[in-house]
Design a protein around this motif. Structure first.
Motif, short mmCIF file in Angstrom:
data_model
loop_
_atom_site.label_atom_id
_atom_site.label_comp_id
_atom_site.label_asym_id
_atom_site.label_seq_id
_atom_site.Cartn_x
_atom_site.Cartn_y
_atom_site.Cartn_z
N UNK A 54 0.86 -1.19 0.00
CA UNK A 54 0.00 0.00 0.00
C UNK A 54 0.89 1.23 0.00
N UNK A 55 0.94 1.92 -1.13
CA UNK A 55 1.76 3.12 -1.26
C UNK A 55 0.90 4.37 -1.44
N UNK A 56 -0.39 4.24 -1.18
CA UNK A 56 -1.32 5.35 -1.32
C UNK A 56 -1.41 6.07 0.04
N UNK A 57 -0.86 7.28 0.10
CA UNK A 57 -0.82 8.03 1.35
C UNK A 57 -2.22 8.37 1.85
N UNK A 58 -3.15 8.60 0.95
CA UNK A 58 -4.52 8.93 1.37
C UNK A 58 -5.17 7.76 2.11
N UNK A 59 -4.94 6.56 1.62
CA UNK A 59 -5.51 5.37 2.25
C UNK A 59 -4.90 5.19 3.63
N UNK A 60 -3.57 5.29 3.71
CA UNK A 60 -2.90 5.12 5.00
C UNK A 60 -3.30 6.23 5.96
N UNK A 61 -3.45 7.45 5.46
CA UNK A 61 -3.88 8.56 6.31
C UNK A 61 -5.24 8.26 6.93
N UNK A 62 -6.16 7.77 6.13
CA UNK A 62 -7.49 7.42 6.67
C UNK A 62 -7.37 6.34 7.74
N UNK A 63 -6.50 5.35 7.49
CA UNK A 63 -6.34 4.25 8.45
C UNK A 63 -5.75 4.73 9.78
N UNK A 69 -4.58 9.31 14.90
CA UNK A 69 -3.63 10.29 14.38
C UNK A 69 -4.32 11.63 14.15
N UNK A 70 -3.70 12.71 14.61
CA UNK A 70 -4.31 14.03 14.48
C UNK A 70 -3.51 14.96 13.57
N UNK A 71 -2.42 14.47 13.01
CA UNK A 71 -1.59 15.31 12.15
C UNK A 71 -2.11 15.40 10.73
N UNK A 72 -1.33 16.05 9.92
CA UNK A 72 -1.72 16.27 8.53
C UNK A 72 -1.11 15.25 7.59
N UNK A 73 -1.40 15.44 6.30
CA UNK A 73 -0.94 14.49 5.31
C UNK A 73 0.48 14.76 4.83
#
Length: 87
Positions: A54-63, A69-73
């Protein structure tokens, strides 16, 4: 030599020089421990997900947001771009 002259030679403010001169002992430098970043608690999880493919930052950010996690992307994307060099 006046405090102003000393400050000029040292490149410091005269109030700083006065404080140094009034101190009983020189104050030593104390290195602070680096504060933990918002992403630190999730780095192992992110590495694991990247190893799974999984190299999709958006997917990992959601997870990781679901995990608290309260930080940004941006910091997540920088960490993921560093890959093996990530600290």
């Amino acid at each position: 030599m006046s405090i102003t002259q000393i400050a000029g030679k040292l490149g410091r403010d005269r109030k700083t020089v006065r404080k140094w001169l009034q101190a009983d002992e020189p104050v030593g430098y104390v290195r602070r421990k680096p504060a933990a970043g918002k992403l630190d608690a999730y780095k192992n999880y992110i590495r694991h997900r990247m190893a799974e493919g999984c190299l999709n930052a958006s997917v990992i950010l959601d997870e990781i947001r679901e995990k608290g996690y309260t930080g940004g992307s941006t910091i997540l994307r920088v960490f993921m771009q560093q890959g093996d060099r990530a600290v």
